[in-house]
Design a protein around this motif. Structure first.
Motif, PDB file in Angstrom:
ATOM      1  N   THR A  73      29.291   6.067   9.243  1.00  0.00           N
ATOM      2  CA  THR A  73      28.443   5.137   9.990  1.00  0.00           C
ATOM      3  C   THR A  73      27.714   5.912  11.079  1.00  0.00           C
ATOM      4  N   HIS A  74      26.377   5.915  11.001  1.00  0.00           N
ATOM      5  CA  HIS A  74      25.600   6.724  11.930  1.00  0.00           C
ATOM      6  C   HIS A  74      24.247   6.075  12.193  1.00  0.00           C
ATOM      7  N   LEU A  75      23.619   6.510  13.261  1.00  0.00           N
ATOM      8  CA  LEU A  75      22.338   5.956  13.680  1.00  0.00           C
ATOM      9  C   LEU A  75      21.269   7.041  13.604  1.00  0.00           C
ATOM     10  N   ASP A  76      20.155   6.711  12.960  1.00  0.00           N
ATOM     11  CA  ASP A  76      19.002   7.615  12.874  1.00  0.00           C
ATOM     12  C   ASP A  76      18.063   7.365  14.045  1.00  0.00           C
ATOM     13  N   ALA A  77      17.628   8.462  14.682  1.00  0.00           N
ATOM     14  CA  ALA A  77      16.603   8.410  15.732  1.00  0.00           C
ATOM     15  C   ALA A  77      15.268   8.877  15.159  1.00  0.00           C
ATOM     16  N   PRO A  78      14.162   8.606  15.839  1.00  0.00           N
ATOM     17  CA  PRO A  78      12.849   9.011  15.315  1.00  0.00           C
ATOM     18  C   PRO A  78      12.730  10.484  14.952  1.00  0.00           C
ATOM     19  N   SER A 106       8.713   5.679  13.128  1.00  0.00           N
ATOM     20  CA  SER A 106       7.461   5.945  13.847  1.00  0.00           C
ATOM     21  C   SER A 106       7.188   4.884  14.904  1.00  0.00           C
ATOM     22  N   ALA A 107       7.830   3.737  14.780  1.00  0.00           N
ATOM     23  CA  ALA A 107       7.682   2.663  15.768  1.00  0.00           C
ATOM     24  C   ALA A 107       8.853   2.623  16.749  1.00  0.00           C
ATOM     25  N   GLY A 108       9.726   3.631  16.686  1.00  0.00           N
ATOM     26  CA  GLY A 108      10.876   3.666  17.593  1.00  0.00           C
ATOM     27  C   GLY A 108      11.992   2.728  17.205  1.00  0.00           C
ATOM     28  N   ILE A 109      11.997   2.253  15.971  1.00  0.00           N
ATOM     29  CA  ILE A 109      13.042   1.343  15.481  1.00  0.00           C
ATOM     30  C   ILE A 109      14.180   2.179  14.908  1.00  0.00           C
ATOM     31  N   TRP A 110      15.367   2.053  15.503  1.00  0.00           N
ATOM     32  CA  TRP A 110      16.490   2.849  15.013  1.00  0.00           C
ATOM     33  C   TRP A 110      17.026   2.284  13.691  1.00  0.00           C
ATOM     34  N   ILE A 111      17.698   3.161  12.941  1.00  0.00           N
ATOM     35  CA  ILE A 111      18.240   2.812  11.628  1.00  0.00           C
ATOM     36  C   ILE A 111      19.733   3.112  11.631  1.00  0.00           C
ATOM     37  N   LEU A 112      20.525   2.132  11.273  1.00  0.00           N
ATOM     38  CA  LEU A 112      21.982   2.264  11.188  1.00  0.00           C
ATOM     39  C   LEU A 112      22.384   2.267   9.716  1.00  0.00           C
ATOM     40  N   GLU A 113      23.087   3.304   9.294  1.00  0.00           N
ATOM     41  CA  GLU A 113      23.414   3.464   7.877  1.00  0.00           C
ATOM     42  C   GLU A 113      24.926   3.587   7.661  1.00  0.00           C
ATOM     43  N   VAL A 161      18.384  11.380  19.517  1.00  0.00           N
ATOM     44  CA  VAL A 161      19.311  10.266  19.715  1.00  0.00           C
ATOM     45  C   VAL A 161      19.729  10.117  21.180  1.00  0.00           C
ATOM     46  N   ASP A 162      19.806  11.231  21.902  1.00  0.00           N
ATOM     47  CA  ASP A 162      20.197  11.167  23.315  1.00  0.00           C
ATOM     48  C   ASP A 162      19.088  10.653  24.216  1.00  0.00           C
ATOM     49  N   GLN A 163      17.853  10.629  23.699  1.00  0.00           N
ATOM     50  CA  GLN A 163      16.716  10.166  24.497  1.00  0.00           C
ATOM     51  C   GLN A 163      16.471   8.670  24.383  1.00  0.00           C
ATOM     52  N   LEU A 164      17.097   8.019  23.440  1.00  0.00           N
ATOM     53  CA  LEU A 164      16.914   6.579  23.264  1.00  0.00           C
ATOM     54  C   LEU A 164      17.661   5.821  24.355  1.00  0.00           C
ATOM     55  N   ASP A 165      17.044   4.778  24.865  1.00  0.00           N
ATOM     56  CA  ASP A 165      17.657   3.957  25.913  1.00  0.00           C
ATOM     57  C   ASP A 165      18.876   3.226  25.356  1.00  0.00           C
ATOM     58  N   SER A 177      18.969  14.457  15.585  1.00  0.00           N
ATOM     59  CA  SER A 177      18.180  13.434  14.882  1.00  0.00           C
ATOM     60  C   SER A 177      18.975  12.180  14.586  1.00  0.00           C
ATOM     61  N   GLY A 178      20.270  12.237  14.755  1.00  0.00           N
ATOM     62  CA  GLY A 178      21.140  11.093  14.519  1.00  0.00           C
ATOM     63  C   GLY A 178      22.533  11.427  14.996  1.00  0.00           C
ATOM     64  N   ALA A 179      23.403  10.430  14.996  1.00  0.00           N
ATOM     65  CA  ALA A 179      24.760  10.655  15.476  1.00  0.00           C
ATOM     66  C   ALA A 179      25.696   9.591  14.929  1.00  0.00           C
ATOM     67  N   PRO A 180      26.954   9.952  14.718  1.00  0.00           N
ATOM     68  CA  PRO A 180      27.948   8.948  14.345  1.00  0.00           C
ATOM     69  C   PRO A 180      28.010   7.838  15.391  1.00  0.00           C
ATOM     70  N   ALA A 181      28.253   6.609  14.916  1.00  0.00           N
ATOM     71  CA  ALA A 181      28.301   5.456  15.820  1.00  0.00           C
ATOM     72  C   ALA A 181      29.475   4.566  15.438  1.00  0.00           C
ATOM     73  N   ARG A 182      30.014   3.878  16.411  1.00  0.00           N
ATOM     74  CA  ARG A 182      31.033   2.843  16.166  1.00  0.00           C
ATOM     75  C   ARG A 182      30.316   1.504  16.233  1.00  0.00           C
ATOM     76  N   ALA A 183      30.128   0.893  15.086  1.00  0.00           N
ATOM     77  CA  ALA A 183      29.397  -0.377  15.020  1.00  0.00           C
ATOM     78  C   ALA A 183      30.379  -1.534  15.065  1.00  0.00           C
ATOM     79  N   VAL A 184      30.168  -2.434  16.024  1.00  0.00           N
ATOM     80  CA  VAL A 184      31.070  -3.572  16.215  1.00  0.00           C
ATOM     81  C   VAL A 184      30.237  -4.845  16.318  1.00  0.00           C
ATOM     82  N   ALA A 185      30.657  -5.863  15.574  1.00  0.00           N
ATOM     83  CA  ALA A 185      30.005  -7.173  15.646  1.00  0.00           C
ATOM     84  C   ALA A 185      30.909  -8.152  16.367  1.00  0.00           C
ATOM     85  N   ALA A 186      30.320  -8.971  17.226  1.00  0.00           N
ATOM     86  CA  ALA A 186      31.067  -9.983  17.966  1.00  0.00           C
ATOM     87  C   ALA A 186      30.475 -11.354  17.653  1.00  0.00           C
TER      88      ALA A 186
END
Length: 220
Positions: free
Chosen positions: A53-58, A176-183, A68-72, A210-219
């Motif tokens: 599970t990881h997040l893609d940055a532009p 290209s629109a700054g929309i992150w992608i979670l895969e 990935v570290d530059q995204l708010d 360009s991306g990093a592992p993420a812990r995705a949690v839904a509430a």
């Protein structure tokens, strides 16, 4: 906002030689210290940043894009609409605007969209998971971009497909629109049937990546 009463871990585990992108070197985990020898445990891991599970940055597709570290950090949480494709999508099939149309009234500015294709539980080294997953078409990605979403996730190896011409279009339209992608998330059926959740998916702060592992949690 009412208090959350239940949390779902949407993350796929990372472990030694876990499934990953077929052309990357495999993940390797080893102990650098063990309790029996050192009286404490410490592990070392070698993995591609787009594993599990990881997040893609532009920057993933654009050399001048944000890393990935530059995204708010405020971008990594919000209300998510779950698009249920479990009974309608097939291997190697593209997710189209027609698949999204029934959700048009629920997807808007700053929404997060999660695709539940049913591929999460298939995680393995077999053909279907490693190569034949469903993917988002470029046209559907543009449709989401026009809606003003801030992030999109999928329970398959990638938002784009494996085969020639299926991987780049959606990545380029979204990133290209700054929309992150979670895969490579895994969405429980119980959550898919709810149709909506509050998503929190914070990637590791890996400088210049360009991306990093993420812990995705839904509430909910």
């Amino acid at each position: 906002m009412a208090p959350f009463t239940k949390f779902y871990d949407l993350s796929q585990p990372v472990y030694d030689h876990c499934p990953g992108w077929p052309t990357y070197e495999p993940t390797v985990v080893k102990y650098e210290a063990s309790y029996d020898k050192d009286r404490f445990n410490a592990e070392q891991i070698r993995l591609n940043s787009h594993t599990g599970t990881h997040l893609d940055a532009p920057f993933h597709f654009f050399p001048d894009g944000q890393t990935v570290d530059q995204l708010d950090v405020s971008l990594f949480q919000g209300t998510a609409v779950i698009v249920d494709l479990r009974s309608v999508i097939h291997p190697k099939e593209g997710i189209t605007v027609a698949h999204l149309a029934p959700y048009a009234d629920r997807i808007g500015k700053d929404s997060i969209v999660l695709f539940a294709t049913g591929w999460g539980p298939k995680r393995s080294f077999d053909q279907e998971y490693q190569y034949d997953w469903p993917y988002l078409t470029g046209e559907a990605a543009q449709w989401l971009r026009d809606k003003g979403i801030k992030g999109v996730g999928i329970d398959a190896m990638s938002m784009g497909g494996w085969y020639e011409g299926t991987g780049r279009p959606c990545h380029e339209a979204l990133l290209s629109a700054g929309i992150w992608i979670l895969e490579e998330i895994r969405i429980p059926d119980e959550l898919t049937e709810r149709g909506e959740c509050y998503l929190m998916t914070f990637p590791l702060k890996l400088q210049g990546f360009s991306g990093a592992p993420a812990r995705a949690v839904a509430a909910v």
